[in-house]
Design an enzyme around this catalytic site. Structure first.
Site, short mmCIF file in Angstrom:
data_model
loop_
_atom_site.label_atom_id
_atom_site.label_comp_id
_atom_site.label_asym_id
_atom_site.label_seq_id
_atom_site.Cartn_x
_atom_site.Cartn_y
_atom_site.Cartn_z
N HIS A 78 0.83 -1.20 0.00
CA HIS A 78 0.00 0.00 0.00
C HIS A 78 0.87 1.26 0.00
CE1 HIS A 78 -3.26 2.61 2.05
NE2 HIS A 78 -3.41 2.63 0.74
N ASP A 123 8.20 7.73 -20.51
CA ASP A 123 8.53 7.78 -21.93
C ASP A 123 10.00 7.41 -22.11
OD1 ASP A 123 10.08 10.12 -21.34
OD2 ASP A 123 8.37 11.41 -21.76
N HIS A 147 7.83 19.13 -13.34
CA HIS A 147 8.61 18.04 -13.95
C HIS A 147 9.90 17.78 -13.17
CE1 HIS A 147 9.71 15.19 -17.01
NE2 HIS A 147 10.81 15.86 -17.31
N TYR A 202 6.42 14.56 -21.78
CA TYR A 202 5.81 14.39 -20.46
C TYR A 202 4.87 13.19 -20.38
CZ TYR A 202 7.83 18.98 -20.13
OH TYR A 202 8.74 20.03 -20.17
N ALA A 203 5.16 12.15 -21.13
CA ALA A 203 4.36 10.92 -21.09
C ALA A 203 4.88 10.05 -19.94
CB ALA A 203 4.45 10.18 -22.43
N ASN A 204 4.56 10.49 -18.73
CA ASN A 204 5.06 9.86 -17.52
C ASN A 204 3.98 9.90 -16.45
OD1 ASN A 204 7.90 9.92 -18.56
ND2 ASN A 204 7.62 12.12 -18.31
#
Length: 139
Positions: free
Chosen positions: A20, A28, A106, A128-130
């Site tokens: 948990h 990316d 970021h 920013y594909a994170n």
């Protein structure tokens, strides 16, 4: 042979070890990955696999309580941002919960990846594909 969705032994193992609030980063092809954090590199070529393909596979086996995104995704990659929010909403409905979403810079996002159990790298080449997924519990 494993019968579940995930065939990648490293991805399957890291999800099985999550407790948990543990964090798992999906990224990316360009995100720097801290040397202290386990790297699971799925990137084959530019765009393969996509970020959303990795997200879909991981979330079929991972219970997600919340997600952390870089605030820059809103303006720099709005189509992926909208798709990701839609998938998080759908995932929450399937899991029977609401997945909270928090935005950080970021720079802070990159620092936060040091706290992830692992970083799973896709072949995605859009900005920013994170996402950092925070594990929930199934009970």
């Amino acid at each position: 042979m494993k019968k579940g969705v995930l065939l990648n032994s490293d991805v399957s193992a890291v999800i099985a070890r999550l407790g948990h609030t543990d964090q798992l980063t999906l990224c990316d092809a360009g995100l720097p990955i801290p040397a202290v954090t386990q790297r699971i590199d799925l990137a084959l070529t530019q765009g393969v696999p996509t970020f959303m393909q990795v997200f879909a596979a991981v979330t079929q086996e991972m219970q997600v309580e919340s997600a952390i995104l870089a605030e820059e995704i809103v303006k720099q990659n709005p189509s992926l941002h909208e798709a990701l929010l839609a998938e998080l909403t759908a995932l929450g409905q399937r899991q029977g919960n609401t997945i909270g979403v928090r935005y950080i810079s970021h720079q802070a996002f990159k620092a936060q990846t040091e706290h992830s159990r692992a970083v799973i790298r896709s072949g995605e080449c859009s900005p920013y594909a994170n996402v950092i997924l925070c594990a929930g519990v199934t009970f």
